[in-house]
Write a protein that holds these residues in place. Sequence first.
Motif, short mmCIF file in Angstrom:
data_model
loop_
_atom_site.label_atom_id
_atom_site.label_comp_id
_atom_site.label_asym_id
_atom_site.label_seq_id
_atom_site.Cartn_x
_atom_site.Cartn_y
_atom_site.Cartn_z
N ARG B 203 44.48 -21.87 -84.68
CA ARG B 203 44.06 -20.59 -84.12
C ARG B 203 45.11 -19.99 -83.20
O ARG B 203 45.13 -18.78 -82.98
N ALA B 207 49.36 -19.21 -88.26
CA ALA B 207 48.44 -19.61 -89.33
C ALA B 207 47.03 -19.05 -89.10
O ALA B 207 46.15 -19.21 -89.95
N TYR B 208 46.84 -18.35 -87.97
CA TYR B 208 45.50 -17.86 -87.63
C TYR B 208 44.91 -16.93 -88.70
O TYR B 208 45.58 -16.05 -89.22
N SER B 209 43.65 -17.14 -88.99
CA SER B 209 42.88 -16.19 -89.80
C SER B 209 41.50 -16.06 -89.17
O SER B 209 41.03 -16.97 -88.47
#
Lengths: 284, 284
Positions: B203, B207-209
């Motif tokens: 997070r 790479a956060y989604s």
Amino acid sequence: MQVGLIGIGLVGTAIAERLLAADYSVVGYDIDVTAAARLAKLGGHPRESAATVVGQCDTVLLSLPTSDDILRVLAACAGAIHAGQLFIDTTTGSADDAVRAGELCESRGASYVEATILGSSELVRTAAALAMLGGDDRELTRAEAVIGCFAGKVVRVGPLSAASRMKLAVNLVLGLNRAALAEGLAFAQTIGLDPRLALEVLRAGAAYSRVMDAKGEKMLARDFSPEARLAQHHKDVRLIAAEAARCGLKLPLTEAHDRLLEAAERAGHAASDNSAVIAAYDRP
Amino acid sequence: MQVGLIGIGLVGTAIAERLLAADYSVVGYDIDVTAAARLAKLGGHPRESAATVVGQCDTVLLSLPTSDDILRVLAACAGAIHAGQLFIDTTTGSADDAVRAGELCESRGASYVEATILGSSELVRTAAALAMLGGDDRELTRAEAVIGCFAGKVVRVGPLSAASRMKLAVNLVLGLNRAALAEGLAFAQTIGLDPRLALEVLRAGAAYSRVMDAKGEKMLARDFSPEARLAQHHKDVRLIAAEAARCGLKLPLTEAHDRLLEAAERAGHAASDNSAVIAAYDRP
């Protein structure tokens, strides 16, 4: 206080800037001779060899391209490694190499910890990067003041090699989010939608991922000028697949991603940006 | 001004609240008899049948579970559909059904547009949902004042059926981001990392989604209480695969995802939340 720095590339330079701003004295070496002048201009102290840096400093930061380089440099400096010395490795490398580097340091009475950086040199420069720490807790506590100069956030992820393994897990998700965006944009375009509108809608809602900011426009514009190279990520994906296979875990999305990257490379995009994964969806 | 509303479920109720707050008179019907009391309590006017609503209103909002329901309701009310009338469909459905609904309305001199909502009833209630509009531009302009009451952002995505197709593209990426998170967490855990730390690190960086906020904790806690059901998304994934196949486009990640959802269903998670896709990685 004095800190050694081996590797003064993009990230290394940003680290040097942060350390100097925090009043550390930075004693550095890089195989690239122009780096010495760069370090001196910033106010640091270039040395003529890695062994000199290792001999003179009790704390040494490593910022090199790969963990192969780490092992090579440590082996070359082995005679200068001394008891009580602490190595802090910011390089992204393999978990096995991290263990080997730790053993090499330990055999000379020194310590070695991982401080794997998530984020670009620009994020390091603004202290917005995240560092994942792997290693012995006591040594990590020793290392945290120095690491805190250049990482805005620090997470201890486990013993030595945990940071390298965590980086694989992060890269797994990061790469898949990128490939998912490529597949979604290719699908939207193929079924007759405006892919630019699709990107706008994707960014506005629950499907949002941070790769959309970094790679969305590049994919739409077929601008594959490299910020990071596709073949480099493909190597990570193969490492991830090998690690999973070793543990008997099936990774169906990663396997499909591996084949997509393969196809993009066959289409001539090994040295292109990671955004070129969308080329795997182009008709031949 | 008076607006008809057919379907007063979670989303329909939120729409009614927004319309009433904007001083529209809301004339509504739902097959569920408790919905009438709910609408009356909000200040709306329940009617005894869909045909009555259609007969009395020149603008009719549709908020039903599926596009099958839309076609069924329109067919049942066909006699009440009148010239100049405008239907605004917020239902998520199939592109073919949107075209059929449009033809049915047109055959009676009425118009039909898509206003597919991206977002939960809670987002509708706070006017934070996005609506994707598909249909004739002139009709969309007529519809926008009403849609603007309950959608914070509106994007015109193309002619009739474009909104339904765009929703497929969004669901493709949304579902793959979810599966990528599941694969990453399963990988992290299997190679000996703390999956909770992995989620924290994911997070914090590139790479956060957004699915990490919605589903991360549920995956870690194996809390599969449904917010939306896995089998429902699996149906979308099969629709996406069929649409791509029709166009001759290969979607390797979606194909792998299809098999993952299959495995999760076989493990008993058809009615579980979408977060249950992580169960596909559990050892038997």
